[in-house]
Scaffold this active site. Structure first.
Site, PDB file in Angstrom:
ATOM      1  N   GLU A 235      30.525 -34.722  21.006  1.00 52.35           N
ATOM      2  CA  GLU A 235      29.746 -33.704  20.331  1.00 52.35           C
ATOM      3  C   GLU A 235      30.624 -33.005  19.792  1.00 52.35           C
ATOM      4  OE1 GLU A 235      28.188 -29.802  19.867  1.00 52.35           O
ATOM      5  OE2 GLU A 235      29.808 -30.157  20.941  1.00 52.35           O
ATOM      6  N   GLU A 236      31.877 -32.692  20.222  1.00 46.05           N
ATOM      7  CA  GLU A 236      32.676 -31.707  19.574  1.00 46.05           C
ATOM      8  C   GLU A 236      33.136 -31.970  18.218  1.00 46.05           C
ATOM      9  OE1 GLU A 236      32.815 -28.864  20.570  1.00 46.05           O
ATOM     10  OE2 GLU A 236      32.574 -28.577  22.570  1.00 46.05           O
TER      11      GLU A 236
ATOM     12  N   HIS B 106      35.320 -23.020  23.345  1.00 47.55           N
ATOM     13  CA  HIS B 106      36.610 -23.648  22.406  1.00 47.55           C
ATOM     14  C   HIS B 106      37.959 -22.947  22.747  1.00 47.55           C
ATOM     15  CE1 HIS B 106      33.429 -25.463  19.122  1.00 47.55           C
ATOM     16  NE2 HIS B 106      33.472 -25.553  20.431  1.00 47.55           N
TER      17      HIS B 106
END
Length: 462
Positions: free
Chosen positions: A325-326, A423
């Site tokens: 996803e990132e 993050h």
């Protein structure tokens, strides 16, 4: 005739009351199981502390695949399997170095390379800095940007109670800032971290060069909020100071990875599929406990809760742990590609990707008929302090998913502290509260139960 109508109305009123009472009892059992007999906290402990950061394509991501597969196999699914997906492999390299050089005074600044960025030259980049608050300012500056480092310094707006709105209001400078700045001859970009507080943690995240030639790629890094404040103040005193940046990141060829899937067939409607999940990958600066280790273990806990209370779903249930996803979203796209190829009918998808904080409700992507139906369940959640049922984005991994009639939902935890960790190097297991995590899992299981019991209104719309 009037007597018949009255008796019919009385019957349906009694049936509705019985169903509501039954739902209340089942939801009570769901929360009790989550708060007294859950596994999600211990799963996250192992995922965070024994495996760690799980960037797509890394050895740790592969360890996470194997670990979560082994744990799903203990939960009584009909089958647990790996779904192949090719994912990007980006390697950060040595720790980044940056400092302000002002009249021979050197001040070190916390930075980190942004995902998919190229490296600086071996000896780094030293250049003057031009500060902007948005991409729209670049065109007006034009040639003035040549051979400069562009400093994007638009903070998250503090007045929004919904912090994801603040994030969305400034994330473009991170995602496409380097691409846009390179068009004017800039040599690098540094971007203020997406964070509402002032600290020394630079926040990673992906950036995208789009369709510009590789020869125009320039290094992109995030700067901590304290660093951004200092640099901005220093530039006001000396507009010609210089900034040094050195990073050695590298983009490699795509590699094979996997979505991890546990499936149990529905007892009445096996052809209808409900999905609950999150993303297994994380950034590499920390454990990724909130983003999205919490969502992974909460999704797994939904099945553990159903097992503990003896609930068998009417529809087929899949727990899907998406990869990548990132920095690419390849896992969600591959899942949808194969769902279409297999002509699968998904009726509901729920994602948790907003941290492991206390749950507040859900955001839904739905037609009006199904949303109004769901609003009728709000009273069942009120004893658990769940109150927010809104229309809005559900989740990046389930975003590609389509079916004839499909309701999507995203768990909405309290968001006030989420961007303190998002993050960043402090997104670690010690930032997780066990009870809040368990409440999130229970809230997801309760919605999955209600959707399973009541189905969707067949409207023919996505």
């Amino acid at each position: 005739m009037k007597k018949t109508v009255f008796l019919t109305a009385l019957f349906f009123a009694g049936f509705t009351l019985f169903a509501q009472t039954n739902d209340e009892q089942t939801i009570k059992e769901i929360y009790k199981s989550a708060l007294t007999n859950s596994k999600c906290y211990s799963w996250l402990d192992y995922l965070s502390n024994s495996i760690g950061g799980r960037l797509s394509g890394s050895a740790n991501a592969e360890k996470a695949v194997q670990y979560t597969k082994s744990q799903l196999e203990t939960l009584g699914f009909d089958r647990v399997y790996l779904q192949e997906v090719m994912v990007p492999k980006w390697v950060r390299g040595a720790k980044e170095t940056a400092y302000i050089l002002d009249n021979k005074t050197k001040t070190n600044i916390p930075v980190c390379a942004l995902g998919s960025s190229v490296a600086t030259p071996k000896n780094g980049i030293t250049a003057e800095v031009i500060e902007v608050t948005g991409i729209k300012e670049l065109e007006a500056l034009g040639e003035k940007l040549k051979s400069k480092i562009v400093f994007f310094n638009r903070p998250m707006e503090p007045e929004n109670i919904e912090t994801f709105k603040s994030y969305g209001g400034c994330v473009d400078q991170r995602s496409v800032g380097a691409k846009e700045a390179s068009k004017y001859g800039a040599v690098a970009t540094i971007v203020r971290s997406m964070n509402l507080r002032l600290d020394d943690f630079p926040h990673a995240g992906n950036q995208n060069y789009g369709d510009i030639p590789k020869s125009q790629y320039i290094p992109a890094a995030a700067i901590s909020t304290n660093g951004a404040e200092l640099l901005s103040k220093s530039l006001k005193k000396n507009a010609h100071l210089k900034f040094f940046l050195k990073q050695s990141c590298q983009q490699m060829d795509d590699v094979l990875s996997y979505n991890v899937i546990g499936e149990i067939k529905g007892s009445e409607h096996p052809e209808n599929i409900m999905v609950v999940g999150g993303h297994l990958d994380s950034w590499d600066l920390a454990d990724g406990s909130h983003d999205d280790g919490a969502g992974i273990v909460e999704s797994m806990e939904v099945m553990n809760i159903f097992k503990n209370i003896g609930y068998k779903t009417k529809n087929t249930l899949r727990v899907v742990l998406f990869m990548n996803e990132e920095n690419g979203g390849k896992g969600g796209k591959k899942y949808e590609e194969l769902a279409q190829a297999n002509k699968e009918n998904h009726i509901f998808a729920l994602e948790s990707d907003s941290g492991g904080f206390s749950p507040r409700g859900f955001s839904f992507e739905s037609d009006d008929a199904n949303f109004n139906k769901i609003l009728g369940w709000k009273n069942l959640f009120e004893p658990y302090l769940i109150h927010s049922f809104t229309m809005g984005h559900s989740g990046s991994d389930i975003e590609p998913l389509t079916s004839k009639t499909l309701v999507k939902a995203g768990l909405k935890p309290d968001s006030q502290r989420y961007f303190d960790y998002h993050h960043a190097a402090n997104d670690k297991f010690d930032a997780i509260n066990k009870r809040e995590l368990e409440l999130g899992a229970a809230t997801m299981a309760a919605l999955m139960y209600l959707m399973d019991q009541n189905g969707v209104e067949e409207t023919g719309k996505n």
